[in-house]
Structure formats: structure tokens, C-alpha cells
Design an enzyme around this catalytic site. Structure first.
Site, PDB file in Angstrom:
ATOM      1  N   GLY A  12       1.864   6.091  -6.755  1.00 48.92           N
ATOM      2  CA  GLY A  12       2.820   5.982  -8.090  1.00 48.92           C
ATOM      3  C   GLY A  12       4.105   5.431  -7.510  1.00 48.92           C
ATOM      4  N   ASP A  13       5.127   5.256  -8.574  1.00 47.82           N
ATOM      5  CA  ASP A  13       6.465   4.843  -8.212  1.00 47.82           C
ATOM      6  C   ASP A  13       6.516   3.590  -7.359  1.00 47.82           C
ATOM      7  OD1 ASP A  13       7.521   7.462  -8.997  1.00 47.82           O
ATOM      8  OD2 ASP A  13       6.601   8.438  -7.337  1.00 47.82           O
ATOM      9  N   GLY A  15       7.072   0.504  -8.855  1.00 50.60           N
ATOM     10  CA  GLY A  15       7.799  -0.498  -9.511  1.00 50.60           C
ATOM     11  C   GLY A  15       7.006  -1.086 -10.609  1.00 50.60           C
ATOM     12  N   LYS A  16       6.167  -0.101 -11.159  1.00 50.63           N
ATOM     13  CA  LYS A  16       5.289  -0.931 -12.325  1.00 50.63           C
ATOM     14  C   LYS A  16       6.232  -0.860 -13.497  1.00 50.63           C
ATOM     15  CE  LYS A  16       2.473   2.950 -12.236  1.00 50.63           C
ATOM     16  NZ  LYS A  16       2.939   3.393 -11.074  1.00 50.63           N
ATOM     17  N   LYS A  18       9.121  -2.555 -14.045  1.00 49.02           N
ATOM     18  CA  LYS A  18       9.671  -3.752 -13.983  1.00 49.02           C
ATOM     19  C   LYS A  18       8.711  -4.832 -14.079  1.00 49.02           C
ATOM     20  CE  LYS A  18      11.493  -7.291 -10.845  1.00 49.02           C
ATOM     21  NZ  LYS A  18      11.949  -8.040  -9.715  1.00 49.02           N
ATOM     22  N   GLY A  40       7.234   8.007 -14.975  1.00 54.79           N
ATOM     23  CA  GLY A  40       8.162   7.323 -15.446  1.00 54.79           C
ATOM     24  C   GLY A  40       8.396   5.804 -15.140  1.00 54.79           C
ATOM     25  N   HIS A  41       8.882   5.176 -15.837  1.00 60.69           N
ATOM     26  CA  HIS A  41       8.815   3.592 -15.626  1.00 60.69           C
ATOM     27  C   HIS A  41      10.411   3.200 -15.829  1.00 60.69           C
ATOM     28  CE1 HIS A  41       4.371   2.478 -16.047  1.00 60.69           C
ATOM     29  NE2 HIS A  41       4.733   3.298 -15.241  1.00 60.69           N
ATOM     30  N   GLN A 224       1.514   6.518 -12.778  1.00 59.45           N
ATOM     31  CA  GLN A 224       1.037   6.962 -11.530  1.00 59.45           C
ATOM     32  C   GLN A 224       0.418   5.959 -10.641  1.00 59.45           C
ATOM     33  OE1 GLN A 224      -0.351   9.224 -14.276  1.00 59.45           O
ATOM     34  NE2 GLN A 224       1.497  10.797 -14.235  1.00 59.45           N
ATOM     35  N   LEU A 332      10.605  -5.524  -1.504  1.00 60.81           N
ATOM     36  CA  LEU A 332      10.817  -6.177  -0.416  1.00 60.81           C
ATOM     37  C   LEU A 332      12.004  -6.278   0.202  1.00 60.81           C
ATOM     38  CD1 LEU A 332       9.179  -8.022   1.755  1.00 60.81           C
ATOM     39  CD2 LEU A 332       9.994  -9.839   0.635  1.00 60.81           C
ATOM     40  N   ASP A 333      13.260  -6.213  -0.572  1.00 63.33           N
ATOM     41  CA  ASP A 333      14.466  -6.178  -0.356  1.00 63.33           C
ATOM     42  C   ASP A 333      15.003  -4.868   0.320  1.00 63.33           C
ATOM     43  OD1 ASP A 333      13.983  -5.470  -3.073  1.00 63.33           O
ATOM     44  OD2 ASP A 333      16.189  -4.969  -2.973  1.00 63.33           O
ATOM     45  N   SER A 415      14.067  -7.387  -6.443  1.00 64.30           N
ATOM     46  CA  SER A 415      15.293  -6.460  -6.895  1.00 64.30           C
ATOM     47  C   SER A 415      14.822  -5.645  -8.046  1.00 64.30           C
ATOM     48  CB  SER A 415      16.752  -7.315  -7.141  1.00 64.30           C
ATOM     49  OG  SER A 415      16.636  -7.655  -8.294  1.00 64.30           O
TER      50      SER A 415
END
Length: 430
Positions: A12-13, A15-16, A18, A40-41, A224, A332-333, A415
């Protein structure tokens, strides 16, 4: 055009939020199919940040957004979230938000039980959010849950509450909690009912079937990640629902052939929240640097995430379990400026070499990663919107990940901003 299911391929977490927000622009309907308000998104649109827990990401763009039957719903939390998002200028009407009438409710007694169990567990605690999600799923499986549609039938509530409390009062007594006042619970439910039922005026399965027949593009939004799946994750340190792509059908009421293209969200490194095994976890300055640069704190809980190098073994396993056809590689940044990066390409367990994560907890805790070191890059990737904007070593890193996980990168996020996304393949193209 294909439908698309978006699932997390790690813990989870990833970046779903965005990615789903970005894909929502191409979708006609967005469906949340499992989990509760423990997920949380975060959506960043210009200068505005939206933090969603139960609401599907499509609401921000005004797309019809469905909370499916696979979700467990805390009605008070949902109403609070609606009020908060509307205060940010987003109109959430029954035309935008559609709630499945066969979704099960999270009640205050579920939250009490969740928190009491974790407090009693001590060192063996799982690390739940304490929001009642697990106990609500238990009642669903035990056939004693109160569902959204039950709120429209006050006369039947007494018997349903009696059945529910016959189970919970015994548990509460053992945990030192007072019994539940049945009349007070019914009064709470009936006071809240009209505010919730206005969003549950049609069968979700029928609405989605019509959308499918009309050729509308449906986006299935998971919460998740695969390694938190109750069957396929690092059990028992998992969530209480199936987080894999197969749940998109069961949790929405559409047949499995309707799910379409499966997009796995993969962070360019690895994180997890809460307790449990984490083979590539870092405890050094590199781990701290990733956490700080990635702002690795839970959207819902605010808890610091544990950080580690990219684990290709876990990603490859998730791709197989979900039938993932392409991945969205995010953050990636965050890796900009590292002289060296590492990727876990396999595991050692005693004298054995493994190319998968074993199911047993003891084995999971005993494995050691096999590392491959890759040269980093000093240039910035932040905000890049095409391959030509990326440093050569960043491209090599992405290509090596593709080789190791056996799936192409369809989207690359550089980003939190919605438009800082490089598209290689449109998932809706099938």
C-alpha cells in the site's frame, strides 16, 4: 476501450491516489471495491490537496463514483469526509456518489473492539488503525452485520441489533468493556440514516452493468496493497479484505471478465506501515533520507512509514497474483541524488535461495535479501513529463526494474502533481 483495475503491488501507500485521479480523467465511472476508511489516497491538483479515505477518487473530477459492496462503511466517517471535501469546493451529490445498499456498516462497537484487542495484544499487536475495519468484516462473514439497506427498514433493526449484540457483548465483557445500549445504537442509526440513504437509491450492480453495456469506461480503485491481502499478504500482519484485482469483480457486482486491464502501482522503492516482516527495510541514513524526501507518513494515520530499497521479488509475486499487465512506477524523483541504489533480486533462507516470499511468518522473518547495486544519478527527475527529460541512469534503473519484475512500465510518476506523469501505454486502450 477496456475497463481498468488499479491495485497496489506492494504494502500500500504506492501513490494510487494520484494515478487513479489521473486515470479518472479518461474514465466514465470510478468504483471503490474493498477496504474501509483505513485506506488513504492523496490527490494534488494545482495548489489543492485532497485527502480521501472512503470516497472514490473520481469525486474530485465530478465523475460518477461508486462505493461498492466490498467496502465496509463507517457512515459517520463518510459524512464527515463528504463535508470536508465539499468545504474544498467539490460538490458531492447523489448523482456523483453512489453507495451500494448491500455494503456492510462499521459501527462504534467495531471501533471499540478493534482498539481494545490491540491494547490487550501488547507485543503481538498487528498494527491496525483502530477504526473497526477488521471487526466489521468479521461480522460480515458471521452474517450478523447491519448493511446500508437495513437503515431503510427501522422495524427490522431491533432483531438485527439483538443478534449483533449477542456476539459483541460477550466479547466486550471479556475485554473489560461495558455492554452496548441497543436502544441508543438504534437511535444513532436512525438519526444518521436519511443522510446516508440519499446516496443508496439504486442497485450498484445494475448501474454498473448498464454502464458496461453502454460502453462506458469503468475504473476500479483498490485500497492498500497486495502484500496486505488477507490471503496473499504477510499474514497475520495484513488487512481484513482481499486487496487483489480479483476482488474488483466481487466487490462491485460485475463479472470477472468486466475488470479489464490490471494496472499495478509500484513505488520506486518499498515502504510499509505497521508491524510485520519487511525484507528490504533500511535502518540507516539512506532509509531516513528516503522517508524525508518521500514524505513517508500515512494519509489516514499520520504514522511514519518504514522505508527500504526496491524489492523485485515481492513485485514479481504481486504481478503474478493479480494478473498485472503493466505497472505505474511512482516516486522516482525521491531517489534523485543517490550515488548508488540497490534492488533485491532474490532471498536467502538458511542454505536455500528463494525467488518468492514464503507464506510462513517464521520464514518471512528469517529471509535475507540478495542485492544488486545500480549506479544512481545526480540530475533531477522531479516534474519530468517525457523520457528525454530523464537522466540516462534513471532510465537504466526503470528498465532494470521492468526486466526483474517481468512487466512493462505503462506510466511513470515524477512528482505528486497530476500532470507530472509520463505515459507509455494508455491502460484504457486495452
Amino acid at each position: 476501450m477496456a475497463n481498468v483495475a488499479v491495485v497496489g503491488a506492494q504494502w500500500g501507500d504506492e501513490g494510487k491516489g494520484k494515478i487513479v485521479d489521473w486515470l479518472s480523467n479518461r474514465a466514465d465511472v470510478v468504483v471503490r471495491f474493498q477496504g474501509g476508511h483505513n485506506a488513504g489516497h492523496t490527490l494534488v491538483v494545482g495548489e489543492t490537496v485532497y485527502k480521501l479515505s472512503l470516497l472514490p477518487s473520481g469525486v474530485v473530477q465530478g465523475k460518477p463514483s461508486v462505493i461498492g459492496n466490498g467496502v465496509v462503511v463507517d457512515p459517520w466517517a463518510l459524512l464527515d469526509e463528504i463535508a470536508r471535501i465539499e468545504a474544498q469546493g467539490v460538490s458531492i451529490t447523489p448523482e456523483v456518489l453512489i453507495l451500494a445498499d448491500n455494503a456492510c456498516l462499521i459501527l462504534p462497537l467495531h471501533r471499540d473492539l478493534d482498539q481494545a484487542r490491540e491494547a490487550q495484544a501488547g507485543k503481538t499487536k498487528i498494527g491496525t488503525t483502530g477504526r473497526g475495519i477488521g471487526p466489521a468484516y468479521e461480522d460480515k462473514a458471521g452474517r450478523r452485520a447491519i448493511r446500508v439497506g437495513d437503515l431503510a427498514d427501522p422495524e427490522s433493526l431491533d432483531a438485527k441489533i439483538e443478534r449483533l449484540l449477542a456476539h459483541h457483548d460477550a466479547l466486550r465483557k471479556g475485554l473489560g468493556l461495558a455492554g452496548v445500549d441497543a436502544a441508543a445504537l438504534k437511535a444513532e442509526l436512525l438519526t444518521m440514516a436519511p443522510k446516508i440513504l440519499r446516496f443508496a437509491t439504486q442497485p450498484v450492480w445494475r448501474m454498473l452493468e448498464k454502464a458496461r453495456r453502454d460502453g462506458q469506461r469503468i475504473l476500479f480503485e483498490g485500497a492498500q496493497g497486495t502484500l496486505l491481502d488477507v490471503d496473499h499478504g504477510t499474514y497475520p500482519y495484513v488487512t481484513s479484505s482481499n486487496t487483489v484485482a480479483g476482488q474488483a469483480a466481487a466487490g462491485s457486482g460485475l463479472g470477472p471478465r468486466s475488470v479489464g486491464y490490471v494496472l499495478g502501482i509500484v513505488k520506486a522503492y518499498t515502504t510499509r506501515v505497521g508491524e510485520g516482516p519487511f525484507p528490504t527495510e533500511l535502518f540507516d541514513d539512506d532509509g531516513k533520507r528516503i522517508a524525508e524526501r518521500g514524505r513517508e507518513f500515512g494519509t489516514v494515520t499520520g504514522r511514519a512509514r518504514r522505508c527500504g530499497w526496491f524489492d523485485a521479488v515481492l513485485a514479481r509475486q504481486s504481478i503474478a497474483i493479480n494478473g498485472i499487465e503493466g505497472v505505474a512506477l511512482t516516486k522516482l524523483d525521491v531517489l534523485d541524488g543517490f550515488a548508488e541504489l540497490k534492488i533485491c533480486t532474490g532471498y536467502r533462507l538458511g542454505d536455500e535461495t528463494l525467488d518468492y516470499l514464503p507464506a510462513g511468518l517464521k520464514a518471512q522473518e528469517g529471509i535475507e535479501p540478495i542485492w544488486e547495486t545500480i549506479e544512481g544519478w545526480s540530475e533531477s527527475t522531479q516534474g519530468a513529463r517525457s523520457w528525454k527529460d530523464l537522466p540516462a541512469n534513471a532510465i537504466k534503473y526503470v528498465r532494470r526494474i521492468e526486466e526483474l519484475i517481468g512487466a512493462p512500465v505503462a506510466l511513470l510518476s515524477t512528482s505528486p502533481e497530476r500532470d507530472d506523469t509520463i505515459l507509455m501505454r494508455d491502460p484504457f486502450a486495452g
